[in-house]
Write a protein that holds these residues in place. Structure first.
Motif, PDB file in Angstrom:
ATOM      1  N   GLU A 128       0.931  -1.184  -0.044  1.00 49.29           N
ATOM      2  CA  GLU A 128       0.163  -0.020   0.062  1.00 49.29           C
ATOM      3  C   GLU A 128       0.889   1.304  -0.058  1.00 49.29           C
ATOM      4  N   VAL A 129       0.896   2.120  -0.967  1.00 45.57           N
ATOM      5  CA  VAL A 129       1.790   3.149  -1.259  1.00 45.57           C
ATOM      6  C   VAL A 129       0.739   4.339  -1.284  1.00 45.57           C
ATOM      7  N   ALA A 130       1.413   5.556  -0.936  1.00 49.57           N
ATOM      8  CA  ALA A 130       0.541   6.836  -1.005  1.00 49.57           C
ATOM      9  C   ALA A 130       0.668   7.482  -2.366  1.00 49.57           C
ATOM     10  N   VAL A 131      -0.626   8.082  -2.647  1.00 48.30           N
ATOM     11  CA  VAL A 131      -0.351   8.762  -4.068  1.00 48.30           C
ATOM     12  C   VAL A 131       0.872   9.902  -4.144  1.00 48.30           C
ATOM     13  N   GLU A 132       1.285   9.859  -5.377  1.00 49.20           N
ATOM     14  CA  GLU A 132       2.323  10.831  -5.679  1.00 49.20           C
ATOM     15  C   GLU A 132       3.816  10.233  -5.178  1.00 49.20           C
ATOM     16  N   ASP A 133       3.782   9.074  -4.287  1.00 53.21           N
ATOM     17  CA  ASP A 133       5.022   8.558  -4.038  1.00 53.21           C
ATOM     18  C   ASP A 133       5.574   7.554  -5.069  1.00 53.21           C
ATOM     19  N   THR A 134       6.743   7.108  -4.704  1.00 56.10           N
ATOM     20  CA  THR A 134       7.563   6.138  -5.944  1.00 56.10           C
ATOM     21  C   THR A 134       7.362   4.586  -5.033  1.00 56.10           C
ATOM     22  N   LEU A 135       6.904   3.693  -6.041  1.00 58.92           N
ATOM     23  CA  LEU A 135       6.892   2.202  -5.816  1.00 58.92           C
ATOM     24  C   LEU A 135       8.158   1.634  -6.314  1.00 58.92           C
ATOM     25  N   SER A 136       8.744   0.801  -5.511  1.00 64.34           N
ATOM     26  CA  SER A 136       9.942  -0.183  -5.744  1.00 64.34           C
ATOM     27  C   SER A 136       9.964  -1.446  -5.521  1.00 64.34           C
ATOM     28  N   TRP A 137       9.573  -2.431  -6.277  1.00 64.21           N
ATOM     29  CA  TRP A 137       9.258  -3.685  -6.281  1.00 64.21           C
ATOM     30  C   TRP A 137      10.309  -4.537  -6.802  1.00 64.21           C
ATOM     31  N   ASP A 138      11.034  -5.024  -5.856  1.00 67.43           N
ATOM     32  CA  ASP A 138      12.075  -6.137  -6.450  1.00 67.43           C
ATOM     33  C   ASP A 138      11.656  -7.572  -6.583  1.00 67.43           C
ATOM     34  N   CYS A 139      11.910  -8.024  -7.808  1.00 66.63           N
ATOM     35  CA  CYS A 139      11.657  -9.528  -7.976  1.00 66.63           C
ATOM     36  C   CYS A 139      12.767 -10.200  -8.606  1.00 66.63           C
TER      37      CYS A 139
ATOM     38  N   GLU B 189      14.172  -2.837 -14.585  1.00 68.81           N
ATOM     39  CA  GLU B 189      15.697  -3.340 -14.826  1.00 68.81           C
ATOM     40  C   GLU B 189      15.887  -4.449 -14.006  1.00 68.81           C
ATOM     41  N   ASN B 190      16.346  -5.429 -14.574  1.00 67.46           N
ATOM     42  CA  ASN B 190      16.924  -6.585 -13.929  1.00 67.46           C
ATOM     43  C   ASN B 190      15.932  -7.259 -12.772  1.00 67.46           C
ATOM     44  N   GLY B 191      14.471  -7.155 -13.396  1.00 71.28           N
ATOM     45  CA  GLY B 191      13.435  -7.845 -12.388  1.00 71.28           C
ATOM     46  C   GLY B 191      13.032  -6.775 -11.437  1.00 71.28           C
ATOM     47  N   ALA B 192      13.503  -5.504 -11.305  1.00 69.95           N
ATOM     48  CA  ALA B 192      12.969  -4.443 -10.564  1.00 69.95           C
ATOM     49  C   ALA B 192      12.116  -3.484 -11.244  1.00 69.95           C
ATOM     50  N   LEU B 193      11.045  -3.421 -10.740  1.00 72.81           N
ATOM     51  CA  LEU B 193       9.926  -2.282 -11.419  1.00 72.81           C
ATOM     52  C   LEU B 193       9.896  -1.172 -10.318  1.00 72.81           C
ATOM     53  N   THR B 194      10.024  -0.123 -11.122  1.00 70.56           N
ATOM     54  CA  THR B 194       9.843   1.367 -10.362  1.00 70.56           C
ATOM     55  C   THR B 194       8.622   2.264 -11.038  1.00 70.56           C
ATOM     56  N   ILE B 195       7.598   2.681 -10.265  1.00 71.08           N
ATOM     57  CA  ILE B 195       6.735   3.502 -10.953  1.00 71.08           C
ATOM     58  C   ILE B 195       6.709   4.735 -10.004  1.00 71.08           C
ATOM     59  N   SER B 196       7.090   6.004 -10.513  1.00 70.94           N
ATOM     60  CA  SER B 196       7.195   7.172  -9.639  1.00 70.94           C
ATOM     61  C   SER B 196       5.834   7.949 -10.004  1.00 70.94           C
ATOM     62  N   ASN B 197       5.665   8.835  -8.993  1.00 69.58           N
ATOM     63  CA  ASN B 197       4.620   9.770  -9.090  1.00 69.58           C
ATOM     64  C   ASN B 197       3.101   8.964  -9.076  1.00 69.58           C
ATOM     65  N   LEU B 198       3.032   7.962  -8.298  1.00 71.86           N
ATOM     66  CA  LEU B 198       1.894   7.219  -8.250  1.00 71.86           C
ATOM     67  C   LEU B 198       0.365   8.039  -8.247  1.00 71.86           C
ATOM     68  N   ASN B 199      -0.444   7.493  -9.155  1.00 70.86           N
ATOM     69  CA  ASN B 199      -1.622   7.870  -8.993  1.00 70.86           C
ATOM     70  C   ASN B 199      -2.643   6.924  -9.052  1.00 70.86           C
ATOM     71  N   LEU B 200      -3.879   6.977  -8.701  1.00 73.25           N
ATOM     72  CA  LEU B 200      -4.946   6.097  -8.299  1.00 73.25           C
ATOM     73  C   LEU B 200      -5.207   5.006  -9.097  1.00 73.25           C
ATOM     74  N   THR B 201      -4.691   5.164 -10.739  1.00 70.00           N
ATOM     75  CA  THR B 201      -5.079   4.273 -11.759  1.00 70.00           C
ATOM     76  C   THR B 201      -3.918   3.236 -11.963  1.00 70.00           C
ATOM     77  N   ASP B 202      -2.840   3.443 -11.006  1.00 71.02           N
ATOM     78  CA  ASP B 202      -1.719   2.544 -11.037  1.00 71.02           C
ATOM     79  C   ASP B 202      -2.252   1.526  -9.987  1.00 71.02           C
ATOM     80  N   SER B 203      -3.323   1.529  -9.104  1.00 67.07           N
ATOM     81  CA  SER B 203      -3.689   0.270  -8.405  1.00 67.07           C
ATOM     82  C   SER B 203      -4.157  -0.930  -9.332  1.00 67.07           C
ATOM     83  N   GLY B 204      -3.705  -2.017  -8.796  1.00 71.04           N
ATOM     84  CA  GLY B 204      -4.220  -3.368  -9.784  1.00 71.04           C
ATOM     85  C   GLY B 204      -3.419  -4.289  -9.103  1.00 71.04           C
TER      86      GLY B 204
END
Length: 201
Positions: free
Chosen positions: A74-85, A113-128
């Motif tokens: 769960e991440v706040a809107v406008e923050d950055t998500l970093s998911w390492d897979c 990049e190499n399995g890591a997903l980064t989404i910056s400036n999150l908005n509500l439509t990024d949920s899923g």
């Protein structure tokens, strides 16, 4: 005459005790094959008429196996998500990302990049529902998790300020301003309607 047969590793490493020789040393058996067993092997045959050596490379392959799957966040809107897979495997796995079953499009805010997903400036439509897929020529594995992007105005209901604080003259008093807010709220202080300015006290 029938030759003598011996085996060795070209790198000179000794055989571990698990390795067995069969049929008058004509066959080598390696139970529970591991990556350290890979390498170049030599079969040396010799009789009174001469000597010959046959060489063969033993290669280790492994299907992907999760080292770090993804988990719900769960991440706040406008923050950055970093998911390492991350997954192990031989050869090294490649990665793909899906969102709600569809291939995730790479664009300015979304980077992989190499399995890591980064989404910056999150908005509500990024949920899923997101899915990380790791694959090599020996197998495919996937890990899925939910991204929930949250947005809310500042709310003091869970951390209200005390109505009355009594302190002794000359002592120190602390006030905490901790509203629940997504994105993080900017805080300022007033005393009797007048903006407080920072000073040595």
């Amino acid at each position: 005459p029938v030759p003598q047969i011996n085996w060795r590793r070209t790198d000179g490493l000794p055989f571990p005790s698990k390795i067995k020789l069969r049929k008058s040393n004509g066959m080598i058996e390696i139970p529970n094959f591991q990556q350290e067993d890979a390498g170049l092997y030599e079969c040396i045959t010799e009789n009174s008429r001469g000597k010959n050596i046959a060489r063969g490379r033993l290669t280790y392959y492994a299907k992907p196996h999760w080292v770090q799957p993804i988990k719900d966040v769960e991440v706040a809107v406008e923050d950055t998500l970093s998911w390492d897979c991350r997954a192990s495997g031989k050869p090294k796995p490649s990665y793909r990302w899906l969102k709600n079953g569809e291939q995730l499009a790479i664009e300015g805010r979304i980077q992989i990049e190499n399995g890591a997903l980064t989404i910056s400036n999150l908005n509500l439509t990024d949920s899923g529902r997101y899915q990380c897929i790791a694959e090599n020529k020996h197998g495919v594995i996937s890990s899925s998790a939910e991204l929930r992007v949250v947005a809310s105005a500042p709310d003091f209901s869970k951390s209200p300020m005390k109505k009355l604080i009594q302190v002794q003259i000359g002592s120190t008093v602390d006030f905490e301003c901790k509203p629940k807010a997504f994105p993080k709220a900017k805080c300022s202080w007033k005393k009797g309607g007048e903006q407080l300015q920072e000073n040595e006290r």
